[in-house]
Design a protein around this motif. Structure first.
Motif, PDB file in Angstrom:
ATOM      1  N   GLY A   1     -29.067  -6.185  -9.979  1.00 50.77           N
ATOM      2  CA  GLY A   1     -29.028  -7.774  -9.440  1.00 50.77           C
ATOM      3  C   GLY A   1     -29.155  -7.820  -7.727  1.00 50.77           C
ATOM      4  N   SER A   2     -28.310  -7.467  -7.322  1.00 52.23           N
ATOM      5  CA  SER A   2     -28.547  -7.721  -5.621  1.00 52.23           C
ATOM      6  C   SER A   2     -27.948  -6.731  -4.705  1.00 52.23           C
ATOM      7  CB  SER A   2     -28.161  -9.178  -5.493  1.00 52.23           C
ATOM      8  OG  SER A   2     -26.343  -8.482  -5.486  1.00 52.23           O
ATOM      9  N   ALA A   3     -27.833  -6.564  -3.068  1.00 57.99           N
ATOM     10  CA  ALA A   3     -27.491  -6.492  -2.388  1.00 57.99           C
ATOM     11  C   ALA A   3     -26.221  -6.555  -2.187  1.00 57.99           C
ATOM     12  CB  ALA A   3     -28.427  -6.288  -0.556  1.00 57.99           C
ATOM     13  N   LYS A   4     -25.214  -7.285  -2.178  1.00 56.94           N
ATOM     14  CA  LYS A   4     -23.668  -7.541  -2.379  1.00 56.94           C
ATOM     15  C   LYS A   4     -23.584  -6.782  -3.659  1.00 56.94           C
ATOM     16  CE  LYS A   4     -23.267 -11.804  -3.577  1.00 56.94           C
ATOM     17  NZ  LYS A   4     -23.309 -13.410  -3.267  1.00 56.94           N
ATOM     18  N   SER A   5     -24.447  -6.686  -4.835  1.00 57.98           N
ATOM     19  CA  SER A   5     -23.790  -6.262  -6.019  1.00 57.98           C
ATOM     20  C   SER A   5     -23.442  -4.480  -5.577  1.00 57.98           C
ATOM     21  CB  SER A   5     -24.017  -5.979  -7.254  1.00 57.98           C
ATOM     22  OG  SER A   5     -24.273  -8.092  -7.318  1.00 57.98           O
ATOM     23  N   LEU A   6     -24.786  -4.004  -4.955  1.00 58.06           N
ATOM     24  CA  LEU A   6     -24.392  -2.493  -4.751  1.00 58.06           C
ATOM     25  C   LEU A   6     -22.979  -2.299  -3.188  1.00 58.06           C
ATOM     26  CD1 LEU A   6     -26.775   0.001  -4.616  1.00 58.06           C
ATOM     27  CD2 LEU A   6     -27.548  -0.734  -2.409  1.00 58.06           C
ATOM     28  N   LEU A   7     -23.353  -2.794  -2.272  1.00 55.64           N
ATOM     29  CA  LEU A   7     -21.975  -2.330  -1.554  1.00 55.64           C
ATOM     30  C   LEU A   7     -20.649  -3.063  -2.361  1.00 55.64           C
ATOM     31  CD1 LEU A   7     -23.237  -5.091   1.839  1.00 55.64           C
ATOM     32  CD2 LEU A   7     -23.610  -2.441   1.218  1.00 55.64           C
ATOM     33  N   LYS A   8     -20.568  -4.012  -3.109  1.00 64.80           N
ATOM     34  CA  LYS A   8     -19.507  -3.914  -3.672  1.00 64.80           C
ATOM     35  C   LYS A   8     -19.113  -2.692  -4.678  1.00 64.80           C
ATOM     36  CE  LYS A   8     -18.683  -8.849  -4.526  1.00 64.80           C
ATOM     37  NZ  LYS A   8     -19.178 -10.161  -5.726  1.00 64.80           N
ATOM     38  N   THR A   9     -20.385  -2.027  -5.619  1.00 67.16           N
ATOM     39  CA  THR A   9     -19.987  -0.923  -5.646  1.00 67.16           C
ATOM     40  C   THR A   9     -19.633   0.561  -4.905  1.00 67.16           C
ATOM     41  OG1 THR A   9     -21.672  -1.316  -7.693  1.00 67.16           O
ATOM     42  CG2 THR A   9     -20.935   0.466  -7.939  1.00 67.16           C
ATOM     43  N   LEU A  10     -20.325   0.514  -3.910  1.00 69.01           N
ATOM     44  CA  LEU A  10     -20.137   1.216  -2.856  1.00 69.01           C
ATOM     45  C   LEU A  10     -18.624   1.431  -2.409  1.00 69.01           C
ATOM     46  CD1 LEU A  10     -21.142   3.300  -0.739  1.00 69.01           C
ATOM     47  CD2 LEU A  10     -21.482   1.555   0.723  1.00 69.01           C
ATOM     48  N   TYR A  11     -18.172   0.076  -2.111  1.00 65.20           N
ATOM     49  CA  TYR A  11     -17.171  -0.111  -1.797  1.00 65.20           C
ATOM     50  C   TYR A  11     -16.076   0.672  -3.514  1.00 65.20           C
ATOM     51  CZ  TYR A  11     -12.000  -2.218  -1.877  1.00 65.20           C
ATOM     52  OH  TYR A  11     -10.736  -2.117  -1.277  1.00 65.20           O
ATOM     53  N   LEU A  12     -16.316   1.010  -4.528  1.00 67.95           N
ATOM     54  CA  LEU A  12     -15.371   1.112  -5.728  1.00 67.95           C
ATOM     55  C   LEU A  12     -15.667   2.461  -5.995  1.00 67.95           C
ATOM     56  CD1 LEU A  12     -16.530  -1.741  -8.408  1.00 67.95           C
ATOM     57  CD2 LEU A  12     -13.926  -1.021  -7.310  1.00 67.95           C
ATOM     58  N   ALA A  13     -16.602   3.054  -5.490  1.00 64.13           N
ATOM     59  CA  ALA A  13     -17.095   4.252  -5.502  1.00 64.13           C
ATOM     60  C   ALA A  13     -16.549   5.176  -4.210  1.00 64.13           C
ATOM     61  CB  ALA A  13     -18.869   4.354  -5.094  1.00 64.13           C
ATOM     62  N   THR A  14     -16.029   4.565  -2.368  1.00 67.36           N
ATOM     63  CA  THR A  14     -15.467   5.603  -1.825  1.00 67.36           C
ATOM     64  C   THR A  14     -14.036   5.438  -2.457  1.00 67.36           C
ATOM     65  OG1 THR A  14     -14.773   2.972  -1.091  1.00 67.36           O
ATOM     66  CG2 THR A  14     -16.857   3.833   0.116  1.00 67.36           C
ATOM     67  N   LYS A  15     -13.151   4.782  -3.629  1.00 70.13           N
ATOM     68  CA  LYS A  15     -12.168   4.249  -3.921  1.00 70.13           C
ATOM     69  C   LYS A  15     -11.674   5.308  -4.816  1.00 70.13           C
ATOM     70  CE  LYS A  15      -9.340   0.535  -3.706  1.00 70.13           C
ATOM     71  NZ  LYS A  15      -9.715  -0.504  -4.129  1.00 70.13           N
ATOM     72  N   VAL A  16     -12.780   6.357  -5.549  1.00 72.00           N
ATOM     73  CA  VAL A  16     -12.567   7.070  -6.326  1.00 72.00           C
ATOM     74  C   VAL A  16     -11.730   8.329  -6.427  1.00 72.00           C
ATOM     75  CG1 VAL A  16     -13.520   8.549  -8.020  1.00 72.00           C
ATOM     76  CG2 VAL A  16     -14.391   6.472  -8.049  1.00 72.00           C
ATOM     77  N   THR A  17     -11.791   8.992  -5.043  1.00 75.56           N
ATOM     78  CA  THR A  17     -11.666   9.651  -4.395  1.00 75.56           C
ATOM     79  C   THR A  17     -10.265   9.622  -4.091  1.00 75.56           C
ATOM     80  OG1 THR A  17     -13.711  10.535  -3.869  1.00 75.56           O
ATOM     81  CG2 THR A  17     -11.375  11.535  -2.987  1.00 75.56           C
ATOM     82  N   MET A  18      -9.716   8.795  -3.326  1.00 71.44           N
ATOM     83  CA  MET A  18      -8.315   8.382  -3.428  1.00 71.44           C
ATOM     84  C   MET A  18      -7.769   7.982  -4.810  1.00 71.44           C
ATOM     85  SD  MET A  18      -6.830   4.396  -1.664  1.00 71.44           S
ATOM     86  CE  MET A  18      -7.757   4.974  -0.683  1.00 71.44           C
ATOM     87  N   SER A  19      -7.992   7.374  -5.328  1.00 67.57           N
ATOM     88  CA  SER A  19      -7.278   7.679  -6.793  1.00 67.57           C
ATOM     89  C   SER A  19      -7.127   8.943  -7.143  1.00 67.57           C
ATOM     90  CB  SER A  19      -8.107   6.461  -7.861  1.00 67.57           C
ATOM     91  OG  SER A  19      -7.692   6.703  -9.324  1.00 67.57           O
ATOM     92  N   LEU A  20      -8.044  10.220  -7.166  1.00 65.59           N
ATOM     93  CA  LEU A  20      -8.210  11.171  -7.862  1.00 65.59           C
ATOM     94  C   LEU A  20      -6.955  11.844  -7.088  1.00 65.59           C
ATOM     95  CD1 LEU A  20     -11.731  12.197  -7.884  1.00 65.59           C
ATOM     96  CD2 LEU A  20     -10.240  11.604 -10.105  1.00 65.59           C
ATOM     97  N   LYS A  21      -7.495  11.175  -5.797  1.00 66.47           N
ATOM     98  CA  LYS A  21      -5.406  12.475  -4.644  1.00 66.47           C
ATOM     99  C   LYS A  21      -4.800  11.615  -5.412  1.00 66.47           C
ATOM    100  CE  LYS A  21      -8.632  13.021  -0.932  1.00 66.47           C
ATOM    101  NZ  LYS A  21      -8.644  12.825   0.746  1.00 66.47           N
ATOM    102  N   THR A  22      -4.606  10.480  -5.829  1.00 73.02           N
ATOM    103  CA  THR A  22      -3.329   9.863  -6.305  1.00 73.02           C
ATOM    104  C   THR A  22      -2.882  10.682  -7.061  1.00 73.02           C
ATOM    105  OG1 THR A  22      -3.153   7.839  -4.818  1.00 73.02           O
ATOM    106  CG2 THR A  22      -1.617   8.051  -6.452  1.00 73.02           C
ATOM    107  N   ASN A  23      -4.030  10.688  -7.906  1.00 74.81           N
ATOM    108  CA  ASN A  23      -3.530  11.294  -9.716  1.00 74.81           C
ATOM    109  C   ASN A  23      -3.182  12.830  -9.050  1.00 74.81           C
ATOM    110  OD1 ASN A  23      -3.632   8.783 -10.999  1.00 74.81           O
ATOM    111  ND2 ASN A  23      -5.766   9.459 -11.298  1.00 74.81           N
ATOM    112  N   ARG A  24      -3.361  13.473  -8.822  1.00 74.04           N
ATOM    113  CA  ARG A  24      -3.579  15.061  -8.333  1.00 74.04           C
ATOM    114  C   ARG A  24      -1.924  15.131  -8.215  1.00 74.04           C
ATOM    115  NH1 ARG A  24      -6.514  17.419  -3.459  1.00 74.04           N
ATOM    116  NH2 ARG A  24      -8.610  16.466  -4.963  1.00 74.04           N
ATOM    117  N   VAL A  25      -1.051  13.558  -6.698  1.00 71.82           N
ATOM    118  CA  VAL A  25       0.224  13.953  -6.335  1.00 71.82           C
ATOM    119  C   VAL A  25       0.875  13.619  -7.266  1.00 71.82           C
ATOM    120  CG1 VAL A  25       2.084  13.227  -5.266  1.00 71.82           C
ATOM    121  CG2 VAL A  25      -0.183  13.084  -4.274  1.00 71.82           C
TER     122      VAL A  25
END
Length: 846
Positions: A772-796
């Motif tokens: 789509g666009s670079a803007k869409s890419l940045l939004k996806t990049l932001y979501l990817a950075t939050k996956v690790t946070m979700s995994l850590k929370t689920n681990r707790v």
């Protein structure tokens, strides 16, 4: 007849009369002429039946040898006019013939384009038909089949695309016949209609005219794969032997190159649905067919395992729900048969998942624990428990089986497979598009030196810098997709903790003088309560959630390892055209100096930025759709405030006022210029060439409204944003007009080398892609950075569930009540802990 007498007229009059009445002249009878013999040879100079006096005769001969000059000129002009008339008629006839040939060629071209469009439509229907029975993302976004049409009719580059637009609009192209478009040497601008608007009288240049896209080999292979043999033979006159040869090459490549097996399966991780690598769009139909079959198999497996799980639930909890079983399955009298039937349900449910189960065992021996390891461990322990019951018996106690939690694990394992499949399929739909794609790629230390210098106050040593690049193809898709992320430390801890808790439960129960059967049952139940049954949701759903959200945003996160890589990113660099969209950039006015022409000025500026890129390149490209720009451009130098370039060998300067003055040009300040330069409401860019100031352009730059929103999110993840630009008007001062630079780490990174000009690469290897666009890419990049946070929370959450489970099991063993609870209660316990896991992933990755 005209009569004359020698005494009545002079010799000149006689000659004149002879010229006017040559055919009617006859001599009078009484004229007698005596001629010497030497003059006999001259009788051939006049008509044989005409006799002249000697004096008149010689006078006539002299006039014929030396005619009047005016008469000669008139005769010559008449001859030349006749020749010119004949030549003009021949030229008109030739032009008419050429015009007719062009008309016929144009009609053939239009008919050919219509035929190709029809073939593309049929190809689209073929793809749609292949997905008719497919459930899931394919049916959610069928608009992607427009890419098939793009495969056949796409332009070979961006200039062809613009020429095609001009063709449809009936626009005119302006071409220059001279090298310099200014001064006395200014070229003659020829307006040449193109396409269906070309007339018979136009000087249409077929060699330089925009051409429709030519087929490449991948297009031929795609048509062969779609079964369009007849259309292909008509299009390129390809005979059956050539088609058979191409089909053999494709079949051979499908086993080696196109879909060949990777030599190192350990490199890609768990078994995959597609066993090879994606290398060409000609594989699309074959891969799509494999996905369709795989989806049916996975869906059937999930349904079958779900039914088996329901049967197991009814079987093990029959006494609690008042269900009467057949006599031969009474657990009191036929405990072995009951146990064998129950374990058989587990084996049937595990059969479709055997590859994953063996892979989970293999990884455990390597010290790596993944969700598949949970299924493998649970199946092994359940087999051991069931075998013990069949061999040792229940020692007179009523049998209560607890294999339902294992069935529960296998059921969620099948759902986990579906999530992985859909995640991979959505990513494939994004990367298989023929559109130019945006991809996140890592920059080397040398390439990222300007970024490291700009953000030195925010960065540690050896920062990880990524760039947002444009590419035509994503390389090594399945290699990236099939890699496993071994950060599931919670799974390994949970499994080890469960086994230790089971061993402790056995000895604790034995200490309380329970029977061996009771101790084994308590150990098995404790293992099931403490085991990380929710790992498939905790580890699988976050990745599926981010993949689904990204797909809705026309982007993809490929595989699971990319999230662990991107979390370390310190800087992401994007192009200026992605922040200042062309729709938000406007040339408000142009002030011309000297004898320069506005079209020459725009031509030169458009040529410079067509080379350097940026939002002005797109704005001026649209503005000069008819005028065009030069491709013969060389960047001499680029600095913070200006660019020097050679356009058709002519030196052109564009930049801010201080840049112009530094290069010896006197920049004229008008009344409001100081105000504009201070407030940056408008940016003032000067243009100079041929040693003189040519113009001054007032340009308005408006930033993308969503950029600050995305910037805020990336900043929360500890990421700086750099904006690469050649445009002398785009700098930190202009950026500060829209963004608070003290609050967000965003800077303009000045490009100074021709190698830094943004281009579309042939292929890159990336884990985050957008069509789509670079803007869409940045939004996806932001979501990817939050996956690790979700995994850590689920681990707790998993750790807390294990602690609570151990306390509950210890209390139940101490009260001798653990063996009396139904297996359904264990399922309910794990479902309760899955709810926060699901909600956290859903909220974090929205």
């Amino acid at each position: 007849m005209v009569n004359y007498d020698k005494d009545d007229m002079s010799a000149d009059e006689l000659v004149r009369m002879l010229r006017e009445n040559m055919d009617d002249i006859r001599p009078i009878d009484d004229v007698k002429t005596v001629e010497p013999e030497t003059e006999k040879d001259d009788e051939d100079d006049v008509a044989s039946d005409v006799v002249f006096p000697i004096s008149h005769k010689y006078k006539l001969r002299r006039e014929k040898k030396h005619p009047n000059a005016d008469d000669m000129r008139i005769a010559e002009e008449a001859r030349l006019a006749e020749e010119a008339r004949i030549a003009e008629e021949a030229r008109l006839a030739e032009e008419a013939r050429i015009a007719e040939e062009k008309r016929i060629a144009e009609e053939k071209r239009i008919a050919e384009e219509a035929r190709i469009a029809e073939e593309a439509r049929r190809a689209e229907e073929e793809f749609k038909a292949a997905l008719t029975d497919f459930e899931g993302p394919a049916n959610e976004n069928t608009g992607d089949f427009d890419d098939v049409k793009t495969n056949v009719l796409s332009m070979t580059d961006e200039s062809h695309r613009q020429d095609e637009v001009a063709r449809e609009l009936g626009a005119s192209i302006i071409s220059a016949d001279a090298e310099s478009p200014s001064g006395d040497d200014a070229p003659t601008w020829n307006f040449q209609p193109i396409g269906k608007f070309a007339s018979a009288d136009s000087d249409f240049d077929e060699q330089n005219a925009p051409k429709v896209a030519e087929f490449d080999k991948s297009d031929y292979e795609l048509m062969v794969a779609l079964g369009l043999d007849d259309e292909l033979t008509k299009t390129v006159s390809m005979d059956k032997a050539d088609l058979d040869k191409m089909r053999e090459e494709m079949d051979g490549r499908s086993e080696t190159e196109s879909l060949g097996y990777l030599t190192d399966p350990e490199e890609v991780g768990a078994p995959s649905i597609i066993s090879g690598e994606y290398k060409s769009s000609s594989q699309n139909k074959d891969i799509l067919s494999k996905y369709k079959k795989a989806h049916k198999v996975l869906a059937i497996n999930t349904v079958v395992i779900g039914i088996l799980t329901l049967i197991s639930a009814l079987l093990e909890n029959a006494s609690f729900i008042g269900l009467k079983l057949p006599g031969f399955m009474d657990p009191k009298d036929y405990s072995v048969i009951f146990a064998l039937v129950d374990i058989q349900l587990i084996l049937l449910a595990a059969a479709p998942l055997y590859r994953d189960i063996f892979y989970g065992i293999k990884q455990m021996f390597k010290g790596k624990f993944i969700p598949e390891s949970v299924s493998a461990t649970a199946v092994i322990v359940s087999i051991i428990y069931s075998a013990y019951i069949c061999i040792k018996g229940t020692k007179g106690q009523s049998l209560a089986m607890y294999n339902l939690p294992v069935m529960f694990i296998l059921f969620f394992h099948s759902i986990y497979q579906l999530w992985s499949f859909k995640r991979e399929f959505m990513a494939f739909k994004i990367i298989s598009s023929r559109k130019v794609k945006y991809a996140v790629t890592r920059m080397s230390d040398e390439e990222s030196f300007p970024e490291q210098a700009a953000f030195s106050e925010y960065l540690y040593d050896h920062p990880v810098v990524f760039s947002c690049s444009r590419t035509s193809f994503i390389d090594k898709f399945y290699k990236t997709s099939n890699k496993k992320m071994y950060i599931h430390a919670g799974i390994g801890i949970g499994l080890i903790f469960s086994v230790l808790a089971a061993v402790g439960a056995y000895f604790f129960s034995s200490y309380l003088a329970d029977t061996t059967y009771a101790s084994v049952s308590y150990a098995y139940i404790t293992f099931l309560i403490c085991a990380p049954l929710g790992s498939f949701v905790a580890c699988g759903y976050p990745f599926f959630r981010v993949a689904n959200s990204s797909f809705e945003n026309d982007s993809a996160v490929i595989g699971t390892t990319v999230t662990s890589d991107i979390v370390d990113a310190s800087v992401i660099t994007i192009e200026d055209r992605d922040v200042y969209l062309p729709s938000g950039v406007k040339v408000k006015s142009v002030k011309v100096y000297g004898n320069n022409r506005i079209d020459n000025i725009i031509y030169n500026v458009a040529s410079v930025f067509a080379k350097a890129g940026g939002p002005l390149a797109d704005v001026l490209d649209i503005a000069t759709l008819d005028l065009g720009h030069s491709e013969n451009v060389e960047l001499v130098s680029a600095s913070q405030h200006g660019i020097e370039a050679l356009v058709n060998g002519k030196r052109v300067f564009v930049g801010r006022r201080d840049y112009m003055e530094a290069n010896g040009f006197s920049a004229v300040l008008d009344v409001d210029d100081t105000k504009f330069e201070t407030t940056r409401e408008l940016s003032i860019m000067y243009v100079a060439y041929e040693g003189n100031l040519a113009a001054k352009m007032y340009i308005q730059y408006n930033i993308d409204a969503e950029f600050e929103f995305i910037l805020r999110k990336l900043y929360r993840q500890g990421m700086c944003v750099g904006i690469r630009s050649f445009d002398p008007n785009i700098d930190d001062e202009l950026l500060s007009k829209s963004i608070d630079l003290e609050s967000y780490p965003v800077r303009v990174i000045r490009s100074t080398e021709e190698e830094q000009i943004p281009t579309v690469s042939e292929s890159v290897e990336s884990g985050i892609v957008s069509r789509g666009s670079a803007k869409s890419l940045l939004k996806t990049l932001y979501l990817a950075t939050k996956v690790t946070m979700s995994l850590k929370t689920n681990r707790v959450i998993k750790v807390l569930s294990c602690i609570v489970a151990v306390l509950f099991a210890a209390f139940a063993i101490f009260t001798h009540s653990l063996g009396s609870i139904p297996s359904a209660y264990v399922i309910i316990y794990h479902l309760i802990w899955m709810i926060p896991t699901y909600l956290i992933s859903k909220i974090f990755l929205h």
